[in-house]
Motif scaffolding. Sequence first.
Motif, short mmCIF file in Angstrom:
data_model
loop_
_atom_site.label_atom_id
_atom_site.label_comp_id
_atom_site.label_asym_id
_atom_site.label_seq_id
_atom_site.Cartn_x
_atom_site.Cartn_y
_atom_site.Cartn_z
N HIS A 218 108.39 -21.66 -28.25
CA HIS A 218 108.33 -21.91 -26.81
C HIS A 218 106.90 -21.99 -26.28
O HIS A 218 106.56 -22.91 -25.53
CB HIS A 218 109.09 -20.80 -26.07
N ALA A 219 106.07 -21.02 -26.64
CA ALA A 219 104.71 -20.98 -26.10
C ALA A 219 103.91 -22.20 -26.52
O ALA A 219 103.11 -22.73 -25.73
CB ALA A 219 104.00 -19.70 -26.54
N ASP A 220 104.12 -22.66 -27.75
CA ASP A 220 103.40 -23.83 -28.24
C ASP A 220 103.82 -25.08 -27.47
O ASP A 220 102.98 -25.91 -27.09
CB ASP A 220 103.67 -24.04 -29.73
N VAL A 221 105.11 -25.22 -27.24
CA VAL A 221 105.60 -26.39 -26.52
C VAL A 221 105.16 -26.35 -25.07
O VAL A 221 104.75 -27.37 -24.49
CB VAL A 221 107.14 -26.48 -26.63
N ALA A 222 105.22 -25.17 -24.46
CA ALA A 222 104.79 -25.04 -23.06
C ALA A 222 103.34 -25.48 -22.88
O ALA A 222 102.99 -26.10 -21.87
CB ALA A 222 104.96 -23.60 -22.60
N GLY A 263 110.76 -37.12 -19.14
CA GLY A 263 109.76 -36.77 -20.12
C GLY A 263 108.36 -36.55 -19.61
O GLY A 263 107.45 -36.37 -20.41
N GLY A 264 108.15 -36.59 -18.31
CA GLY A 264 106.83 -36.26 -17.79
C GLY A 264 105.99 -37.44 -17.34
O GLY A 264 104.98 -37.25 -16.65
N ALA A 265 106.34 -38.66 -17.76
CA ALA A 265 105.61 -39.83 -17.27
C ALA A 265 105.96 -40.08 -15.81
O ALA A 265 107.01 -39.65 -15.31
CB ALA A 265 105.93 -41.05 -18.12
N GLY A 266 105.07 -40.82 -15.13
CA GLY A 266 105.29 -41.04 -13.69
C GLY A 266 106.24 -42.16 -13.36
O GLY A 266 106.83 -42.18 -12.27
N LEU A 421 116.30 -39.25 -27.27
CA LEU A 421 115.09 -38.70 -27.90
C LEU A 421 113.96 -39.71 -27.90
O LEU A 421 112.79 -39.36 -27.63
CB LEU A 421 115.41 -38.28 -29.34
N SER A 422 114.26 -40.97 -28.14
CA SER A 422 113.22 -42.00 -28.15
C SER A 422 112.58 -42.14 -26.78
O SER A 422 111.35 -42.22 -26.64
CB SER A 422 113.80 -43.34 -28.60
N GLY A 423 113.41 -42.21 -25.74
CA GLY A 423 112.86 -42.32 -24.39
C GLY A 423 112.01 -41.12 -24.01
O GLY A 423 110.92 -41.27 -23.43
N THR A 441 107.25 -32.19 -29.74
CA THR A 441 107.64 -31.60 -28.45
C THR A 441 108.97 -32.16 -27.97
O THR A 441 109.84 -31.43 -27.50
CB THR A 441 106.54 -31.86 -27.40
N ALA A 442 109.13 -33.48 -28.10
CA ALA A 442 110.39 -34.10 -27.70
C ALA A 442 111.55 -33.58 -28.53
O ALA A 442 112.64 -33.31 -28.00
CB ALA A 442 110.28 -35.61 -27.83
N ALA A 443 111.35 -33.45 -29.86
CA ALA A 443 112.42 -32.94 -30.71
C ALA A 443 112.82 -31.53 -30.30
O ALA A 443 114.01 -31.17 -30.30
CB ALA A 443 111.98 -32.97 -32.17
#
Length: 477
Positions: A218-222, A263-266, A421-423, A441-443
């Motif tokens: 968790h901490a690594d992904v965060a 996924g975080g993109a705008g 997952l791809s998106g 991170t996505a996985a």
Amino acid sequence: MRTAYSVETVRAAERALMARLPEGALMQRAAAGLAATCAQVLGRVYGSRVVLLVGSGDNGGDALYAGARLARRGAGVTALPLTPDRAHRGGLAALRRAGGTVADPAVAAEETIRRADLVMDGIVGIGGKGGLRADAARLAALAARSRAAVVAVDLPSGVEADSGEVRGAAVRADLTVTFGTHKPALLVDPAREYAGTVRLVDIGLDLPEEAELEALQHADVAALLPLPGPESDKYRRGVVGIAAGSARYPGAAVLAVSGALRGGAGAVRYVGPAASAVIARFPETLVSDKGPAKAGRVQAWVVGPGAGDEARSVAEVLKAEVPVLIDADGLRLADRGAVRRRSAPTLLTPHAGEAAALLGISREEVEGARLTAVRELAARYDATVLLKGSTTLVADPGGGPVRVNATGTPWLATAGSGDVLSGLSGSLLAAGLSPRDAGSTAAYLHGLAGRYAADGAPAGAHDVADALPEAWRDVRD
């Protein structure tokens, strides 16, 4: 972050440590941790029945010394040495002094294991290759059929430590107590499923900074997740292009966009024949019918999900000077030479069947040697590769630690899950993450979302996409 090291690295660290310790001290450390863990499994040690399956190496010595400790606490401990004349002499002597017994496995194994509360697997250590010999395989089968808890010493006997391959009969453990560090086989299928729960015992090894495998937590992904700042706008956060879907598979486009939007993109630009279906579900999507080359500015592309035979879009995307993720039909349509010639990063996301087609081998060969397959694909295509599966692997073409992820659930094996997952991965690429970080991170998030969506029951790919915000919040919090 969990890390795993190769057999060679572990042995070098053990030799260096043993040179600084009194003789036998390192084995005693391992045995103490093993015995303490087995005592926790048993709950009540006094009066319990413990059986030791003992091979000829130090692995068997660990089991014998741990058995002696349990015998001193009142357990009835019986050792079944496969080769009595080669079993660890000090361990055998310690067990006998503690009140334990030694029996002939050819005569006593069936009845002794049938009555056991715990069976300790000390047959083969981390240097084992190939499956178990017939006499050891018989003991492993008896343990599997018994009511006893099966505890593997360092690694289940019969699995290969460095590769995670299982080439024959092997012990199936309920718990594996490993020493010093994880071994690759404990994190990678098919061996991982033989290990059960894994407990790491620190024995003081001094290990190098770069591991063989890494498993994010968790901490690594965060720390990797992209977060908008006060001056952010939709373009500064990144725009991901999605070239996906076809008349036959419009849903693949919808699902890829659903993952990208979370996924975080705008912003998400969509190019393809499924624009009407995409806009109907996600009106915030920017759509274009001019092809990828004229769709507008993006920071990353995702190409291939549900594309059918639309090779033109794949070729156009491969010419883009931005990171590109290639999935599904795109993997079949992409020219290998064009992928290798790209100057911008590339991420390939095959499942085992697609990886087999790219490598020219069988699916069974990929599934049996996943580490080998992902590394070979990364080198052959000069691209980062995310090999999907129960343990998803991410490998860079230049080598370095392979990332492994096991946050998922078997319910993720459903149509369209990979499109989500791809998106999601593409959106993280557009937000600025490297292919290795974006894929791993996505996985991780995708696996968590699959758990939340399923919650013990079947779930569709759209349910997984809807659960991504919950997974994101869980990691951040």
